[in-house]
Motif scaffolding. Structure first.
Motif, mmCIF file in Angstrom:
data_model
loop_
_atom_site.group_PDB
_atom_site.id
_atom_site.type_symbol
_atom_site.label_atom_id
_atom_site.label_comp_id
_atom_site.label_asym_id
_atom_site.label_seq_id
_atom_site.Cartn_x
_atom_site.Cartn_y
_atom_site.Cartn_z
ATOM 1 N N ASN A 298 0.806 -1.217 0.000
ATOM 2 C CA ASN A 298 0.000 0.000 0.000
ATOM 3 C C ASN A 298 0.842 1.273 0.000
ATOM 4 O O ASN A 298 0.350 2.342 0.317
ATOM 5 C CB ASN A 298 -0.989 0.007 1.172
ATOM 6 N N PHE A 299 2.109 1.165 -0.363
ATOM 7 C CA PHE A 299 2.948 2.351 -0.455
ATOM 8 C C PHE A 299 2.728 3.022 -1.804
ATOM 9 O O PHE A 299 2.541 2.365 -2.819
ATOM 10 C CB PHE A 299 4.425 1.992 -0.312
ATOM 11 N N CYS A 300 2.734 4.352 -1.820
ATOM 12 C CA CYS A 300 2.617 5.111 -3.070
ATOM 13 C C CYS A 300 4.020 5.429 -3.580
ATOM 14 O O CYS A 300 4.900 5.795 -2.794
ATOM 15 C CB CYS A 300 1.870 6.426 -2.830
ATOM 16 N N ARG A 301 4.206 5.335 -4.871
ATOM 17 C CA ARG A 301 5.482 5.732 -5.476
ATOM 18 C C ARG A 301 5.486 7.255 -5.590
ATOM 19 O O ARG A 301 4.678 7.834 -6.309
ATOM 20 C CB ARG A 301 5.669 5.078 -6.824
ATOM 21 N N VAL A 302 6.388 7.887 -4.873
ATOM 22 C CA VAL A 302 6.431 9.346 -4.820
ATOM 23 C C VAL A 302 6.679 9.934 -6.205
ATOM 24 O O VAL A 302 6.114 10.972 -6.550
ATOM 25 C CB VAL A 302 7.508 9.818 -3.812
ATOM 26 N N ASP A 303 7.475 9.249 -7.043
ATOM 27 C CA ASP A 303 7.752 9.799 -8.370
ATOM 28 C C ASP A 303 6.489 9.898 -9.228
ATOM 29 O O ASP A 303 6.446 10.661 -10.185
ATOM 30 C CB ASP A 303 8.851 9.018 -9.088
ATOM 31 N N GLU A 304 5.425 9.169 -8.886
ATOM 32 C CA GLU A 304 4.157 9.275 -9.606
ATOM 33 C C GLU A 304 3.291 10.424 -9.070
ATOM 34 O O GLU A 304 2.261 10.738 -9.644
ATOM 35 C CB GLU A 304 3.390 7.955 -9.529
ATOM 36 N N LEU A 305 3.699 11.024 -7.963
ATOM 37 C CA LEU A 305 2.938 12.112 -7.339
ATOM 38 C C LEU A 305 3.624 13.462 -7.481
ATOM 39 O O LEU A 305 3.119 14.468 -6.985
ATOM 40 C CB LEU A 305 2.730 11.802 -5.853
ATOM 41 N N LEU B 201 5.132 18.118 -3.416
ATOM 42 C CA LEU B 201 6.006 17.004 -3.794
ATOM 43 C C LEU B 201 6.744 17.317 -5.087
ATOM 44 O O LEU B 201 6.353 16.908 -6.176
ATOM 45 C CB LEU B 201 5.197 15.717 -3.936
ATOM 46 N N ALA B 202 7.814 18.069 -4.936
ATOM 47 C CA ALA B 202 8.695 18.415 -6.050
ATOM 48 C C ALA B 202 10.082 18.633 -5.473
ATOM 49 O O ALA B 202 10.223 18.938 -4.292
ATOM 50 C CB ALA B 202 8.203 19.677 -6.746
ATOM 51 N N ILE C 284 -9.554 13.988 -3.314
ATOM 52 C CA ILE C 284 -8.602 14.469 -2.319
ATOM 53 C C ILE C 284 -8.185 15.883 -2.684
ATOM 54 O O ILE C 284 -8.361 16.317 -3.803
ATOM 55 C CB ILE C 284 -7.347 13.574 -2.208
ATOM 56 N N LEU C 285 -7.654 16.560 -1.718
ATOM 57 C CA LEU C 285 -7.206 17.923 -1.950
ATOM 58 C C LEU C 285 -5.805 17.860 -2.524
ATOM 59 O O LEU C 285 -4.816 17.891 -1.811
ATOM 60 C CB LEU C 285 -7.221 18.713 -0.623
ATOM 61 N N ALA C 286 -5.724 17.684 -3.820
ATOM 62 C CA ALA C 286 -4.442 17.611 -4.507
ATOM 63 C C ALA C 286 -4.471 18.640 -5.624
ATOM 64 O O ALA C 286 -5.339 18.601 -6.470
ATOM 65 C CB ALA C 286 -4.214 16.226 -5.074
ATOM 66 N N MET C 287 -3.573 19.587 -5.568
ATOM 67 C CA MET C 287 -3.553 20.638 -6.570
ATOM 68 C C MET C 287 -2.217 20.621 -7.275
ATOM 69 O O MET C 287 -1.177 20.468 -6.636
ATOM 70 C CB MET C 287 -3.736 21.991 -5.897
ATOM 71 N N ASN C 288 -2.222 20.737 -8.560
ATOM 72 C CA ASN C 288 -0.970 20.855 -9.302
ATOM 73 C C ASN C 288 -0.506 22.290 -9.188
ATOM 74 O O ASN C 288 -1.285 23.219 -9.336
ATOM 75 C CB ASN C 288 -1.159 20.470 -10.763
ATOM 76 N N MET C 289 0.755 22.433 -8.901
ATOM 77 C CA MET C 289 1.303 23.793 -8.781
ATOM 78 C C MET C 289 2.167 24.099 -9.964
ATOM 79 O O MET C 289 2.760 23.290 -10.542
ATOM 80 C CB MET C 289 2.109 23.914 -7.497
#
Length: 177
Positions: free
Chosen positions: A33-40, A62-63, A172-177
């Motif tokens: 259940n781990f998320c790959r950070v490079d996909e986020l 996440l950058a 979810i509260l996910a916004m592209n910056m």
């Protein structure tokens, strides 16, 4: 497996683990259940974090060089979705990432080094953050960011949505910056 085994199967399990895999799938398979950070990368998450009976709104971008910051919630009442973070305290900047882990280094004199592990939790509808390791002045912190899904659903999916999405899960509260 052999169609004509040389031994009669036992009705009870052996004490030693078998060197050959089982024929049938487990009723409760293990799930990574781990998320790959490079996909986020590029997403920003805002959520509440409770620490020492005080509530904070935290934000992480996440950058590479992204910032992890917080704002103390007035009277322990948080509205993190509407927090603008203009008066936020920056704790750390992202130094690196490794699979499901974000590695942060202190930003300025008051910041701290730390790590954030990113996991998927299908039982939630909004991001959550919890302390899982030491946190405090002069210590590294370890936090867990749980997301309702690791990747956002496609706008043009190749398959029908799962029951989870078909029943109107909250974004979810996910916004592209």
């Amino acid at each position: 497996p052999s169609t004509s085994p040389s031994f009669v199967p036992s009705s009870t399990p052996s004490k030693e683990a078998s060197s050959s895999p089982s024929v049938f799938s487990s009723a409760v398979p293990s799930i990574d259940n781990f998320c790959r950070v490079d996909e986020l990368v590029g997403n920003t998450y805002q959520t509440e974090l409770e620490l020492d009976n005080k509530k904070y709104c935290v934000k992480i971008n996440l950058a590479r060089g992204g910032r992890f910051s917080y704002v103390r919630c007035p009277r322990n009442k948080c509205d993190c979705a509407n927090e603008d973070f203009t008066s936020a305290t920056i704790i750390s900047t992202i130094k690196n990432r490794n699979k499901a882990t974000v590695i942060l280094e202190k930003d300025g004199l008051t910041g701290e080094d730390g790590t954030i592990i990113v996991k998927e939790d299908l039982s939630i509808t909004e991001p959550t953050m919890t302390v899982i390791g030491q946190i405090g002045p002069g210590t590294d912190y370890e936090l867990e960011l749980s997301l309702p899904y690791c990747k956002e659903p496609s706008a043009s999916p190749s398959e029908a949505p799962s029951a989870y999405w078909a029943h109107g899960a909250t974004e979810i509260l996910a916004m592209n910056m």
